[in-house]
Write an enzyme that holds these catalytic residues in place. Structure first.
Site, PDB file in Angstrom:
ATOM      1  N   LYS A 179       2.975   4.166   5.263  1.00  0.00           N
ATOM      2  CA  LYS A 179       3.389   4.434   6.640  1.00  0.00           C
ATOM      3  C   LYS A 179       2.517   3.689   7.654  1.00  0.00           C
ATOM      4  O   LYS A 179       3.029   3.076   8.591  1.00  0.00           O
ATOM      5  CB  LYS A 179       3.358   5.947   6.910  1.00  0.00           C
ATOM      6  CG  LYS A 179       4.348   6.739   6.056  1.00  0.00           C
ATOM      7  CD  LYS A 179       4.383   8.206   6.438  1.00  0.00           C
ATOM      8  CE  LYS A 179       3.133   8.944   6.051  1.00  0.00           C
ATOM      9  NZ  LYS A 179       2.931   8.997   4.568  1.00  0.00           N
ATOM     10  N   THR A 180       1.216   3.731   7.458  1.00  0.00           N
ATOM     11  CA  THR A 180       0.311   3.016   8.366  1.00  0.00           C
ATOM     12  C   THR A 180       0.534   1.513   8.270  1.00  0.00           C
ATOM     13  O   THR A 180       0.545   0.807   9.282  1.00  0.00           O
ATOM     14  CB  THR A 180      -1.154   3.358   8.038  1.00  0.00           C
ATOM     15  OG1 THR A 180      -1.354   4.772   8.138  1.00  0.00           O
ATOM     16  CG2 THR A 180      -2.103   2.647   8.995  1.00  0.00           C
TER      17      THR A 180
ATOM     18  N   ASP B 269      -0.336   9.032  13.861  1.00  0.00           N
ATOM     19  CA  ASP B 269      -0.334   9.577  12.509  1.00  0.00           C
ATOM     20  C   ASP B 269      -0.380  11.097  12.563  1.00  0.00           C
ATOM     21  O   ASP B 269      -0.898  11.685  13.514  1.00  0.00           O
ATOM     22  CB  ASP B 269      -1.548   9.038  11.746  1.00  0.00           C
ATOM     23  CG  ASP B 269      -1.395   9.179  10.238  1.00  0.00           C
ATOM     24  OD1 ASP B 269      -0.280   9.485   9.778  1.00  0.00           O
ATOM     25  OD2 ASP B 269      -2.387   8.968   9.529  1.00  0.00           O
TER      26      ASP B 269
ATOM     27  N   THR C 147       3.797  13.688   7.017  1.00  0.00           N
ATOM     28  CA  THR C 147       4.022  14.065   5.624  1.00  0.00           C
ATOM     29  C   THR C 147       4.883  15.313   5.525  1.00  0.00           C
ATOM     30  O   THR C 147       5.287  15.708   4.435  1.00  0.00           O
ATOM     31  CB  THR C 147       2.678  14.334   4.924  1.00  0.00           C
ATOM     32  OG1 THR C 147       1.962  15.343   5.651  1.00  0.00           O
ATOM     33  CG2 THR C 147       1.833  13.066   4.873  1.00  0.00           C
TER      34      THR C 147
ATOM     35  N   ARG D 183      -1.553   3.503  -2.787  1.00  0.00           N
ATOM     36  CA  ARG D 183      -2.952   3.762  -2.429  1.00  0.00           C
ATOM     37  C   ARG D 183      -3.758   4.160  -3.660  1.00  0.00           C
ATOM     38  O   ARG D 183      -4.895   3.708  -3.851  1.00  0.00           O
ATOM     39  CB  ARG D 183      -3.037   4.859  -1.370  1.00  0.00           C
ATOM     40  CG  ARG D 183      -4.471   5.189  -0.944  1.00  0.00           C
ATOM     41  CD  ARG D 183      -4.490   6.329   0.048  1.00  0.00           C
ATOM     42  NE  ARG D 183      -3.797   5.963   1.276  1.00  0.00           N
ATOM     43  CZ  ARG D 183      -3.398   6.839   2.208  1.00  0.00           C
ATOM     44  NH1 ARG D 183      -3.590   8.137   2.003  1.00  0.00           N
ATOM     45  NH2 ARG D 183      -2.801   6.431   3.298  1.00  0.00           N
TER      46      ARG D 183
END
Length: 353
Positions: free
Chosen positions: A67-68, A112, A161, A220
């Protein structure tokens, strides 16, 4: 003798530099999420053809899926600066007003954990997203005055999330909404291969396959495991990573062939061994493994449920036959736990709440 700490500014800066180095910088480098990338590319291309500002974008999905990175790519594609903040950091409407008033025309504002923003700031954001204006309240009580403040058009990229926690008035103000999914092993292998190339790690196809298969469908985690396997190869091997080295390294760091770590196995083991497969309540389970209930519920359980090893039901947590089998155990007679129908109904009732 100077004591070294892993939390020194130099270590943190190096870690951030590695993370930044591994991030894709445009859509051509972004692997996976093909549907989202295709849709988002179209939205941005249309905005550029109109010489306008891109619509607000909401990205939802579990942590670590990109997402980032997508927010950074949006800013890159639009040729605009990027401002980054998070929901927990904005606890007052004034905090948000200060950020919004400092935005330039077309700037991308990445927020975020947007679901954790305070309610007053959230209500201010409604007006900012729709009319590009905020009302700054001066004074208190009956004498308070709202002064309208115009802000330049901008693109908000919200990440969450837990999209269900966003009120519908906020969700409806986003022009484009995307749900990011977990990655398949083939895509993760490509990501590991790319990251290894960036970090100059000597790794073969089999090594990439082992790391990808234990990464829980999350880039990640794949990148983190790659770096730990690199450390193992450099210290206890020749520096090259193959299947054997990857397996030995991940075994050392207690990541099994399906990606379960120590906490996952302790939670599953507690349900199966200490409580006979369940049902067992979250608080009791957390005490049994010596962790906070929130850690068990947010970190370990989602992956165990995804694998089909654990079920969340209205009566508590229940281990499945597959969960017992993973631990090398035989599940109790089906009647001692739930019938399939009852288990399915329990899961449905739990999910509807």
């Amino acid at each position: 003798m100077e004591e070294y700490s892993a939390l020194t500014p130099g270590a943190l800066d190096e870690d951030r530099a590695v993370e930044a180095k591994l991030r894709p910088h445009d859509f051509t480098q972004f692997l996976g999420q093909a549907r989202v990338v295709d849709q988002l590319s179209l939205v941005l291309d249309a905005a550029k053809k109109r010489s306008g500002v891109a619509d607000h974008v909401l990205l939802s999905g579990p942590p670590g899926l990109g997402k980032t990175t997508l927010a950074m790519i949006i800013a890159q594609e639009m040729g605009a600066p990027l401002r980054i903040s998070s929901g927990p950091a904005i606890q007052h409407a004034g905090d948000l007003a200060a950020i919004l008033s400092g935005l330039s025309h077309g700037e991308v504002f990445f927020l975020d954990e947007i679901h954790r923003m305070s309610r007053p700031a959230e209500e201010m954001l409604y007006l900012a997203m729709e009319d590009f204006r905020v009302d700054v309240v001066v004074g208190k009580g009956p004498g308070a005055t709202a002064i309208p403040l115009e802000i330049p058009p901008f693109t908000l990229v919200g990440a969450t999330t837990r999209v269900g926690l966003l009120p519908s008035p906020l969700r409806d103000r986003f022009g484009f909404t995307a749900q990011l999914d977990y990655y398949d092993d083939d895509t993760l292998e490509q990501i590991v291969e790319r990251s290894a190339h960036v970090l100059e790690i000597d790794i073969d196809v089999d090594g990439c396959e082992v790391i990808a298969s234990r990464s829980r469908g999350t880039p990640r985690i794949a990148n983190r495991l790659l770096r730990r396997v690199r450390d193992f190869a450099q210290v206890r091997g020749t520096g090259a990573v193959n299947r054997g080295v990857a397996e030995q390294g991940l075994d050392l760091f207690e990541v099994d062939r399906l990606g379960l770590d120590r906490l996952d196995r302790e939670v599953l083991g507690a349900v199966c061994k200490k409580f006979g497969g369940g049902p067992v309540g979250l608080a009791t389970l957390a005490i049994a493994v010596g962790e906070e209930a929130e850690t068990v519920a947010e970190v370990a359980e989602p992956f165990l449920v995804r694998l089909g090893f654990l079920m969340r039901t209205t009566r508590g947590r229940v281990a499945t036959a597959q969960g017992f089998a993973h631990l090398g155990m035989t599940a109790p007679v089906q009647g001692d736990l739930f019938s399939n129908t009852e288990a399915d109904n329990s899961v449905s009732r739990a999910n509807s709440r």
